[in-house]
Design a protein around this motif. Structure first.
Motif, mmCIF file in Angstrom:
data_model
loop_
_atom_site.group_PDB
_atom_site.id
_atom_site.type_symbol
_atom_site.label_atom_id
_atom_site.label_comp_id
_atom_site.label_asym_id
_atom_site.label_seq_id
_atom_site.Cartn_x
_atom_site.Cartn_y
_atom_site.Cartn_z
ATOM 1 N N GLN A 70 -4.701 -0.770 -2.087
ATOM 2 C CA GLN A 70 -4.508 -1.327 -3.426
ATOM 3 C C GLN A 70 -3.044 -1.243 -3.853
ATOM 4 O O GLN A 70 -2.532 -2.156 -4.507
ATOM 5 C CB GLN A 70 -5.402 -0.586 -4.417
ATOM 6 C CG GLN A 70 -6.881 -0.856 -4.228
ATOM 7 C CD GLN A 70 -7.738 -0.087 -5.200
ATOM 8 O OE1 GLN A 70 -7.269 0.824 -5.882
ATOM 9 N NE2 GLN A 70 -9.015 -0.440 -5.279
ATOM 10 N N LEU A 74 -0.842 -4.466 -4.845
ATOM 11 C CA LEU A 74 -0.117 -4.593 -6.107
ATOM 12 C C LEU A 74 1.376 -4.817 -5.879
ATOM 13 O O LEU A 74 2.024 -5.589 -6.601
ATOM 14 C CB LEU A 74 -0.343 -3.346 -6.960
ATOM 15 C CG LEU A 74 -1.747 -3.160 -7.530
ATOM 16 C CD1 LEU A 74 -1.860 -1.831 -8.254
ATOM 17 C CD2 LEU A 74 -2.114 -4.307 -8.470
ATOM 18 N N SER A 78 3.386 -8.066 -7.210
ATOM 19 C CA SER A 78 4.576 -7.915 -8.055
ATOM 20 C C SER A 78 5.771 -8.627 -7.449
ATOM 21 O O SER A 78 6.553 -9.286 -8.154
ATOM 22 C CB SER A 78 4.891 -6.424 -8.246
ATOM 23 O OG SER A 78 3.799 -5.756 -8.830
#
Length: 313
Positions: A70, A74, A78
Motif C-alpha cells: 500500500q 500510494l 503521488s
C-alpha cells in the motif's frame, strides 16, 4: 420418654449414615472425573500457545507485506499525480506573469492546462474504482468465463492498435476448452491494460497472449509476453523525491508501474495473483515452452472453473 429418645437416636444414626454414603459417593465421582495428568495439560497448553504464536507471526508478516504494498501504491499515485499538477501550475504561472506574447499563446497555455486537468481527473477515476473494489464497496460478479471468448474480445479490441504501430499481436487460444472464474468486466480490463501498456511501450516486436490450464492445481495461467525495451521498467528508487517524468504530463493513461500495481490489486480480489516473471530465471509458474525473445513476461493466475465450483458450489 425412653422409647421416643431411642427413636430419635435411630433417626439421627440413619441420617448420619446416609450423609456419609453421600459424601463417599461424591468423592468417588470426583475421583472418577478428575482432570488428566498435569504434565499432559502443560504440554497441551504449550502446543496451543505455539499454534497461536505461528498464526500471529503469519498475520504479522502478511500485515507487513500489505503495508509495504500500500505504501508503494500510494507513492506511485503521488508521483504520477504530480505530473499533471505541475503542468497545470506551470502554464498558469506563465499566464499570471504576463509572459505570453499574445492572446493566442495565452489561449494555448489555457488549453494545455485544461488537457492536463482532464488527464488527472481520468487518472483519479481509475484509482478510485480500484480503491472501492479493494475496500469492498464495489462487488464482484464471479462467474465461469470462457477463455476462448475472452481472448476473442481482447484480440478484437487491440489488434488494430497493434497493427497501426507495426507490432505483431499473437493470440494463442487454449487447445482444451476451459473456463476461468472471474468478474468479466474487471478481468477484461486487466488484460486490456496489460496488452495496451505493452503496445504503447513498443515501436517494433511481438506481443503474445496465451493461457495454460493446470487441472492438478485448480488454476489457469494467462500469459502476456512482449518484447519491450529493457529500460521500459526502469524507475527511480524514491518516487516522492524525484521530479515528475516529462512524458507523464502528456500521457493519456497511468504508467506501466501503476497499471501493474492496480491490476495486481484487482486480481487479488478475484482470488488470483499477478507475477512479473524474469525470462532468465526459473520460476514456480508453468512457463510456455517457446518464451525465448520476450523481455517482459506477466503471468495472471486465477481459479479454474471446475475446481472453484467443486469447493464453492
Amino acid at each position: 420418654m425412653d422409647w421416643s429418645a431411642g427413636l430419635w437416636m435411630l433417626i439421627g444414626m440413619g441420617l448420619g449414615v446416609g450423609t456419609s454414603w453421600g459424601f463417599l459417593g461424591t468423592r468417588s465421582v470426583v475421583k472418577t472425573d478428575s482432570p488428566a495428568d498435569p504434565v499432559q495439560l502443560y504440554l497441551a497448553k504449550i502446543q496451543s500457545l505455539q499454534s497461536q504464536l505461528q498464526c500471529s507471526e503469519l498475520a504479522y508478516q502478511m500485515a507487513i507485506t500489505v503495508g509495504q504494498f500500500q505504501a508503494g501504491y500510494l507513492a506511485r499515485i503521488s508521483h504520477e499525480l504530480r505530473s499533471p499538477l505541475s503542468s497545470i501550475i506551470g502554464t498558469h504561472q506563465l499566464i499570471l506573469a504576463d509572459l505570453c506574447n499574445d492572446s493566442a499563446e495565452e489561449r494555448e497555455f489555457v488549453s494545455l492546462a485544461h488537457a492536463a486537468t482532464l488527464r488527472m481527473v481520468s487518472m483519479l477515476d481509475q484509482i478510485l474504482r480500484v480503491a472501492k473494489l479493494a475496500a469492498g464497496r464495489s462487488r464482484l460478479k464471479l462467474q465461469p468465463l470462457s477463455l476462448k471468448t475472452l481472448f476473442e474480445e481482447i484480440d478484437h479490441l487491440t489488434c488494430i492498435q497493434a497493427q497501426d504501430r507495426g507490432l505483431h499481436l499473437q493470440v494463442i487460444y487454449p487447445h482444451v476448452e476451459g473456463a476461468v472464474v472471474a468478474d468479466q468486466q474487471w478481468l477484461q480490463q486487466v488484460l486490456l491494460n496489460l496488452v495496451a501498456t505493452a503496445i504503447d511501450a513498443m515501436t517494433t516486436g511481438s506481443i503474445r497472449l496465451s493461457a495454460a490450464l493446470l487441472p492438478e492445481a485448480g488454476t489457469v495461467q494467462i500469459w502476456v509476453e512482449d518484447q519491450r525495451p529493457d529500460g521500459a521498467w526502469a524507475e527511480p528508487i524514491d518516487l516522492l523525491r524525484m521530479p515528475p517524468a516529462p512524458e507523464l504530463a502528456t500521457a493519456d493513461h497511468p504508467s506501466p508501474g501503476l497499471t501493474l500495481l492496480s491490476n495486481q490489486m484487482i486480481l487479488a480480489q478475484m482470488q488470483g495473483h499477478l507475477e512479473l516473471v524474469a525470462p532468465a530465471l526459473p520460476q514456480r509458474v508453468s512457463q510456455p515452452e517457446d518464451h525465448e525473445g520476450f523481455t517482459t513476461r506477466i503471468c495472471c493466475t486465477l481459479p479454474l472453473a471446475t475446481a472453484y465450483c467443486a469447493v464453492n458450489c
